[in-house]
Design a protein around this motif. Structure first.
Motif, short mmCIF file in Angstrom:
data_model
loop_
_atom_site.label_atom_id
_atom_site.label_comp_id
_atom_site.label_asym_id
_atom_site.label_seq_id
_atom_site.Cartn_x
_atom_site.Cartn_y
_atom_site.Cartn_z
N HIS A 1 0.85 -1.20 0.00
CA HIS A 1 0.00 0.00 0.00
C HIS A 1 0.88 1.25 0.00
CE1 HIS A 1 -3.17 2.80 0.88
NE2 HIS A 1 -2.50 3.23 1.93
N VAL A 2 0.69 2.09 -0.99
CA VAL A 2 1.45 3.34 -1.07
C VAL A 2 0.43 4.48 -0.95
CG1 VAL A 2 2.93 4.77 -2.52
CG2 VAL A 2 3.16 2.28 -2.58
N PRO A 3 0.53 5.27 0.10
CA PRO A 3 -0.45 6.34 0.28
C PRO A 3 -0.27 7.44 -0.77
CG PRO A 3 1.33 6.58 1.85
CD PRO A 3 1.55 5.27 1.13
N LEU A 4 -1.37 8.05 -1.15
CA LEU A 4 -1.31 9.18 -2.07
C LEU A 4 -0.99 10.48 -1.35
CD1 LEU A 4 -4.36 8.43 -4.39
CD2 LEU A 4 -1.93 8.00 -4.83
N PHE A 5 -1.29 10.50 -0.05
CA PHE A 5 -1.08 11.71 0.74
C PHE A 5 -0.36 11.37 2.03
CE2 PHE A 5 -4.85 12.38 -1.83
CZ PHE A 5 -4.61 13.63 -2.38
N TYR A 6 0.37 12.35 2.55
CA TYR A 6 0.99 12.25 3.86
C TYR A 6 0.29 13.21 4.81
CZ TYR A 6 5.10 9.76 2.04
OH TYR A 6 5.96 8.84 1.49
N ARG B 1 -6.37 21.03 1.80
CA ARG B 1 -7.20 21.21 2.99
C ARG B 1 -8.36 20.24 2.98
NH1 ARG B 1 -8.15 27.26 4.85
NH2 ARG B 1 -8.74 26.07 6.68
N LEU B 2 -8.46 19.45 4.04
CA LEU B 2 -9.59 18.53 4.18
C LEU B 2 -10.70 19.18 4.99
CD1 LEU B 2 -7.73 15.18 4.89
CD2 LEU B 2 -8.56 16.07 2.71
N THR B 3 -10.30 19.88 6.04
CA THR B 3 -11.23 20.65 6.87
C THR B 3 -10.51 21.93 7.25
OG1 THR B 3 -10.48 19.77 9.00
CG2 THR B 3 -12.20 18.51 7.85
N ARG B 4 -11.15 22.72 8.07
CA ARG B 4 -10.53 23.98 8.49
C ARG B 4 -9.20 23.76 9.20
NH1 ARG B 4 -13.05 28.33 12.69
NH2 ARG B 4 -11.48 29.92 12.35
N HIS B 5 -9.07 22.66 9.92
CA HIS B 5 -7.87 22.41 10.72
C HIS B 5 -7.06 21.21 10.27
CE1 HIS B 5 -9.12 25.45 13.56
NE2 HIS B 5 -10.33 24.90 13.56
N LYS B 6 -7.46 20.55 9.20
CA LYS B 6 -6.78 19.33 8.77
C LYS B 6 -6.24 19.51 7.36
CE LYS B 6 -6.23 14.70 8.88
NZ LYS B 6 -5.31 14.03 9.69
N ARG B 7 -4.94 19.28 7.21
CA ARG B 7 -4.29 19.37 5.91
C ARG B 7 -3.51 18.08 5.65
NH1 ARG B 7 -4.11 23.52 8.74
NH2 ARG B 7 -4.76 25.55 8.05
N VAL B 8 -3.44 17.70 4.39
CA VAL B 8 -2.59 16.60 3.96
C VAL B 8 -1.74 17.13 2.81
CG1 VAL B 8 -4.13 14.74 4.71
CG2 VAL B 8 -4.38 15.68 2.41
N TYR B 9 -0.72 16.36 2.48
CA TYR B 9 0.22 16.79 1.45
C TYR B 9 0.42 15.66 0.46
CZ TYR B 9 1.02 20.53 4.74
OH TYR B 9 0.84 21.59 5.57
N ARG B 10 0.49 15.98 -0.82
CA ARG B 10 0.64 14.96 -1.86
C ARG B 10 1.98 14.25 -1.70
NH1 ARG B 10 -1.47 19.36 -4.19
NH2 ARG B 10 -3.54 19.13 -5.07
N ARG B 11 1.92 12.93 -1.67
CA ARG B 11 3.13 12.11 -1.49
C ARG B 11 4.20 12.46 -2.52
NH1 ARG B 11 4.74 7.93 -4.38
NH2 ARG B 11 2.69 7.78 -5.31
N ILE B 12 3.82 12.56 -3.76
CA ILE B 12 4.79 12.81 -4.83
C ILE B 12 5.51 14.13 -4.62
CG2 ILE B 12 3.15 13.82 -6.46
CD1 ILE B 12 5.79 11.34 -7.50
#
Length: 70
Positions: free
Chosen positions: A13-18, A49-60
């Motif tokens: 499994h390779v995540p798309l986001f960190y 931004r997923l929500t006001r306080h939650k962010r993820v970053y693209r793995r690539i």
């Protein structure tokens, strides 16, 4: 009878986001620093931004910046 003969996906499994924590660790900065930079629009990697306080970053993007991928 009843055996499932469908091929299995054996790739790891390779995540798309960190997460913010994973991204900061890979970039060698503190999570709070990454959050502060993201809020100021100056993060080294553009957050999603997923929500006001939650962010993820693209793995690539993170791996390229960290020198883990060409």
């Amino acid at each position: 009878m009843g055996q499932n003969t469908a091929p299995t996906d054996e790739r790891p499994h390779v995540p798309l986001f960190y997460s913010e924590e994973e991204t900061a660790a890979l970039l060698g900065i503190h999570r709070t620093t990454l959050r502060t930079l993201a809020l100021a629009g100056e993060a080294p990697v553009e957050p999603v931004r997923l929500t006001r306080h939650k962010r993820v970053y693209r793995r690539i993007d993170v791996q390229r910046l960290a020198g883990l991928e060409k």
